[in-house]
Design an enzyme around this catalytic site. Structure first.
Site, PDB file in Angstrom:
ATOM      1  N   TYR A 109       0.731  -1.176   0.020  1.00 44.33           N
ATOM      2  CA  TYR A 109      -0.002  -0.112  -0.024  1.00 44.33           C
ATOM      3  C   TYR A 109       0.909   1.073  -0.054  1.00 44.33           C
ATOM      4  O   TYR A 109       1.836   1.311   0.685  1.00 44.33           O
ATOM      5  CB  TYR A 109      -0.640   0.008   1.155  1.00 44.33           C
ATOM      6  CG  TYR A 109      -1.645   1.214   1.396  1.00 44.33           C
ATOM      7  CD1 TYR A 109      -2.883   1.414   0.864  1.00 44.33           C
ATOM      8  CD2 TYR A 109      -1.088   2.284   2.028  1.00 44.33           C
ATOM      9  CE1 TYR A 109      -3.669   2.546   0.935  1.00 44.33           C
ATOM     10  CE2 TYR A 109      -1.903   3.646   2.453  1.00 44.33           C
ATOM     11  CZ  TYR A 109      -3.036   3.714   1.588  1.00 44.33           C
ATOM     12  OH  TYR A 109      -3.823   4.799   1.686  1.00 44.33           O
ATOM     13  N   GLU A 197      -3.504   7.788  -4.027  1.00 49.01           N
ATOM     14  CA  GLU A 197      -3.281   6.159  -3.360  1.00 49.01           C
ATOM     15  C   GLU A 197      -3.113   5.186  -4.368  1.00 49.01           C
ATOM     16  O   GLU A 197      -3.800   5.014  -5.401  1.00 49.01           O
ATOM     17  CB  GLU A 197      -4.681   6.137  -2.683  1.00 49.01           C
ATOM     18  CG  GLU A 197      -4.663   4.904  -1.642  1.00 49.01           C
ATOM     19  CD  GLU A 197      -6.027   4.506  -0.790  1.00 49.01           C
ATOM     20  OE1 GLU A 197      -5.838   4.763   0.192  1.00 49.01           O
ATOM     21  OE2 GLU A 197      -6.877   4.131  -1.827  1.00 49.01           O
TER      22      GLU A 197
END
Ligand code: GDP
Ligand code: MN
Length: 385
Positions: A109, A197
């Site tokens: 992530y 993101e």
């Protein structure tokens, strides 16, 4: 402003952030053509909506052949995709991204966001990639690395190393990862992003890093200096009433309750929502017509609120400063005459030209409920509901 994954990946490419080859498709045939152009299978067929969690909802499928690509494209296009971010009503899928399938060694992530607490930029990363990051943050916060960057000095080598080492990347991938993160940071700053993101960022079997997913939010307040990005705006993905309000420079946000609000000034709008809740009712929207609103803006604000079927009563709360009460009253009367009001409307008005404003409303023949102050207004609107 939110943009689609395929648009975000276009931006990534132009800033030197590696992404899989792929193309956008608006029909099943276009999806099959895009798949053929990728030079082999598997390919990934991905729903393009402004919400995450598509994989779990059945909006991301790995196709092993042309026939499968066609089947999946046919299934996903036109489906109402429900994910934890769309709400139960889901979102209609109108476009697809078809990409070269990647062999994943590990998922990570990675995100960059504005950190209001430190008035800076924060890079967040985790080895727990591909999962719901909110869940990781809630259950195992120690697995999230946070690196703060001072926007004045910008990103430095030590920031890049801190994240790269923190993710436990193999040595062979570190150089490429550092370049990726540096480019991503540049993209973030240059485009006035509020959030960027990548979930998952992947490590391939041959130690390369790549953004498999891409989410980019651009600060709407900065759009005036990013006219080129405006073409990325997809009105289909936005609330129709919010789109309508934005045409008239109204600060409008649709909410879940049933009391429609028209207020001038964001602070007063917040206070009005609070006091409505205190009185036991729920606001249906946040509508700030602004300090310097014109009668036309007020008219549009009123019309938009009345278009909202869940609105069962309206509370007008105006403090006349730059926006004079008489100008406001004219807007209300014009809108009411055009739309016709069938629900209770409570008015609380104070400030410049208030007597003139009240006179206009009184002589309009409209059936309005007058309130003496804010508390009285909230109670009256709650009772009307
Ligand atoms: P999201 O569910 O909306 O966040 O969509 P993602 O783009 O993150 O895709 C969901 C999941 O699909 C990813 O976490 C991956 O596990 C998987 N996926 C996406 N692309 C590929 C690919 O090229 N190869 C493989 N093996 N899996 C993929
Ligand atoms: Mn994802």
């Amino acid at each position: 402003m939110k943009i689609h994954e395929y648009q975000a990946k276009e931006l990534f490419r132009s800033f030197g952030v590696p992404v899989p080859d792929g193309g956008v498709a608006f029909s099943v045939d276009e999806a099959v053509d895009a798949a053929k152009g990728l030079g082999g299978y598997p390919v990934v067929v991905k729903a393009q909506i402004h919400a995450g969690g598509r994989g779990k909802g059945g909006g991301v499928k790995l196709a092993a052949s042309e026939a499968e690509a066609r089947t999946f494209a046919d299934e996903i296009l036109g489906m109402t995709l429900v994910t934890h971010q769309t709400g139960p009503e889901g979102r209609l899928v109108k476009k697809l991204l078809v990409e070269a399938g990647q062999e994943i060694a590990k998922e990570f992530y990675l995100s960059i966001l504005v950190d209001r607490a430190t008035a800076g930029i924060v890079i967040m990363a985790s080895q727990e990639g591909g999962m719901d990051i909110e869940e990781v943050a809630a259950t195992t916060p120690e697995k999230i690395i946070k690196v703060r960057v001072d926007p004045l000095t910008g990103i430095q080598g030590y920031h890049l190393r801190e994240v790269g080492f923190g993710l436990g990347l193999p040595k062979a991938a570190l150089k490429e990862f550092s370049a990726l993160l540096k480019n991503l940071y540049t993209l973030f700053v240059k485009n006035d992003c509020s959030l960027l993101e990548i979930n998952p960022l992947i490590l391939t079997k041959d130690d390369r890093v790549m953004a498999l997913d891409a989410k980019v939010d651009i600060d709407s307040n900065a759009m005036f200096r990013h006219k080129d990005l405006l073409e990325y705006r997809d009105l289909d993905e936005e609330d129709p009433l919010e789109v309508e309000a934005s045409k008239y420079n109204l600060n409008y946000i649709n909410l879940d309750g049933n009391v429609g609000n028209i207020v001038n000034g964001a602070g007063l709008a917040m206070a009005t929502m609070d006091i409505i809740k205190n009185a036991g009712a729920e606001p249906a929207n946040f509508m700030d017509v602004g300090g310097g609103a014109t009668a036309e803006m007020v008219e549009n604000a009123f019309r938009i609120i009345l278009m909202d079927e869940k609105v069962k009563a309206v509370l007008i709360n105006i403090f006349g400063g730059i926006l004079r009460c008489d100008v406001f009253a004219e807007g209300v009367v014009a809108a009411a005459q055009k739309t016709g009001i069938t629900i209770p409307v409570v008015v609380r008005m104070e400030g410049t030209n208030v007597e003139k404003g009240k006179k206009i409303l009184a002589e309009s023949g409209l059936n309005l409920i007058n309130a003496v102050d804010l508390k009285d207004a909230a109670e009256k609107v709650a009772a009307a509901i």
